[in-house]
Structures are given as C-alpha cells and as structure tokens.
Design a protein around this motif. Structure first.
Motif, PDB file in Angstrom:
ATOM      1  N   UNK A   1      55.843  17.845  39.700  1.00  0.00           N
ATOM      2  CA  UNK A   1      55.432  19.124  39.164  1.00  0.00           C
ATOM      3  C   UNK A   1      56.061  20.232  40.007  1.00  0.00           C
ATOM      4  N   UNK A   2      56.648  21.228  39.379  1.00  0.00           N
ATOM      5  CA  UNK A   2      57.299  22.337  40.076  1.00  0.00           C
ATOM      6  C   UNK A   2      56.262  23.268  40.688  1.00  0.00           C
ATOM      7  N   UNK A   3      56.589  23.772  41.854  1.00  0.00           N
ATOM      8  CA  UNK A   3      55.704  24.697  42.546  1.00  0.00           C
ATOM      9  C   UNK A   3      55.754  26.064  41.873  1.00  0.00           C
ATOM     10  N   UNK A   4      54.595  26.680  41.665  1.00  0.00           N
ATOM     11  CA  UNK A   4      54.540  28.007  41.054  1.00  0.00           C
ATOM     12  C   UNK A   4      55.131  29.032  42.012  1.00  0.00           C
ATOM     13  N   UNK A   5      55.972  29.901  41.507  1.00  0.00           N
ATOM     14  CA  UNK A   5      56.603  30.923  42.329  1.00  0.00           C
ATOM     15  C   UNK A   5      56.021  32.304  42.071  1.00  0.00           C
ATOM     16  N   UNK A   6      55.331  32.463  40.973  1.00  0.00           N
ATOM     17  CA  UNK A   6      54.787  33.764  40.609  1.00  0.00           C
ATOM     18  C   UNK A   6      53.311  33.634  40.290  1.00  0.00           C
ATOM     19  N   UNK A   7      52.572  34.688  40.570  1.00  0.00           N
ATOM     20  CA  UNK A   7      51.170  34.726  40.184  1.00  0.00           C
ATOM     21  C   UNK A   7      51.101  35.024  38.695  1.00  0.00           C
ATOM     22  N   UNK A   8      50.070  34.524  38.038  1.00  0.00           N
ATOM     23  CA  UNK A   8      49.917  34.811  36.623  1.00  0.00           C
ATOM     24  C   UNK A   8      48.444  34.969  36.299  1.00  0.00           C
ATOM     25  N   UNK A   9      48.104  34.894  35.070  1.00  0.00           N
ATOM     26  CA  UNK A   9      46.757  34.971  34.553  1.00  0.00           C
ATOM     27  C   UNK A   9      46.192  36.367  34.718  1.00  0.00           C
ATOM     28  N   UNK A  10      45.059  36.564  35.350  1.00  0.00           N
ATOM     29  CA  UNK A  10      44.375  37.853  35.367  1.00  0.00           C
ATOM     30  C   UNK A  10      45.134  38.982  36.059  1.00  0.00           C
ATOM     31  N   UNK A  11      45.929  38.690  37.049  1.00  0.00           N
ATOM     32  CA  UNK A  11      46.605  39.761  37.769  1.00  0.00           C
ATOM     33  C   UNK A  11      47.682  40.424  36.921  1.00  0.00           C
ATOM     34  N   UNK A  12      48.251  39.697  35.980  1.00  0.00           N
ATOM     35  CA  UNK A  12      49.226  40.302  35.075  1.00  0.00           C
ATOM     36  C   UNK A  12      48.485  40.846  33.858  1.00  0.00           C
ATOM     37  N   UNK A  13      48.725  42.105  33.558  1.00  0.00           N
ATOM     38  CA  UNK A  13      48.068  42.729  32.412  1.00  0.00           C
ATOM     39  C   UNK A  13      48.537  42.053  31.128  1.00  0.00           C
ATOM     40  N   UNK A  14      47.615  41.537  30.307  1.00  0.00           N
ATOM     41  CA  UNK A  14      48.021  40.879  29.068  1.00  0.00           C
ATOM     42  C   UNK A  14      48.523  41.870  28.013  1.00  0.00           C
ATOM     43  N   UNK A  15      48.311  43.153  28.246  1.00  0.00           N
ATOM     44  CA  UNK A  15      48.703  44.168  27.280  1.00  0.00           C
ATOM     45  C   UNK A  15      50.104  44.722  27.541  1.00  0.00           C
ATOM     46  N   UNK A  16      50.397  45.063  28.811  1.00  0.00           N
ATOM     47  CA  UNK A  16      51.701  45.665  29.114  1.00  0.00           C
ATOM     48  C   UNK A  16      52.556  44.796  30.045  1.00  0.00           C
ATOM     49  N   UNK A  17      52.006  43.648  30.486  1.00  0.00           N
ATOM     50  CA  UNK A  17      52.729  42.635  31.275  1.00  0.00           C
ATOM     51  C   UNK A  17      53.146  43.089  32.680  1.00  0.00           C
ATOM     52  N   UNK A  18      52.509  44.116  33.224  1.00  0.00           N
ATOM     53  CA  UNK A  18      52.791  44.520  34.596  1.00  0.00           C
ATOM     54  C   UNK A  18      51.686  44.013  35.516  1.00  0.00           C
ATOM     55  N   UNK A  19      51.941  44.045  36.815  1.00  0.00           N
ATOM     56  CA  UNK A  19      50.921  43.697  37.793  1.00  0.00           C
ATOM     57  C   UNK A  19      50.719  44.926  38.669  1.00  0.00           C
TER      58      UNK A  19
END
Length: 73
Positions: A1-19
């Motif tokens: 399994x590849x190691x995650x390089x970026x945070x995702x889920x709640x920290x990224x805005x699901x509406x505008x895709x920024x953190x």
C-alpha cells in the motif's frame, strides 16, 4: 500500500477544494470552523484535530499549535 503524501478529508474544503481554515485564536473543541476561502462550515475544531491525527498529520509532518496547523520540515 502506498504511503499517503497529502492530507485529505475534512481539512480540504469539499466545496472549493482548498485547505485554508478560519480558526479563531481562542478556539475550543466545540468552536465551529469554516473554510477561509468560501466560508462553508467544515466541522468543529475537535473534529478537525481528530481527523488530522487520524491521517498521521501529527506524526512528524504537521504540528497543531495555538489553533494553527504548521507543516514541519
């Protein structure tokens, strides 16, 4: 399994895709947190910190200090 390089889920805005989080200096666990770009609600400060920890973000890559998330190294 590849190691995650970026945070995702709640920290990224699901509406505008920024953190970009709007976190007050005096944030407590129940403080509602919004996206700083579009203003949409993302969750409580406790939920966001929990999600960051779940993704390994507090394990040497990021530091949460005084309501701010800072990349280390």
């Amino acid at each position: 399994m590849a190691e995650a390089r970026y945070l995702n889920h709640r920290l990224e805005c699901p509406y505008c895709k920024t953190i970009r989080l709007r976190i007050p200096e005096d944030a407590n666990p129940e403080t509602p947190i919004a996206c700083d770009d579009c203003g949409k609600y993302l969750g409580t400060w406790d939920e966001l910190q929990t999600d960051l920890a779940r993704q390994g973000g507090t394990n040497g890559a990021f530091l949460i200090e005084k309501g701010r998330i800072r990349k280390i190294g």
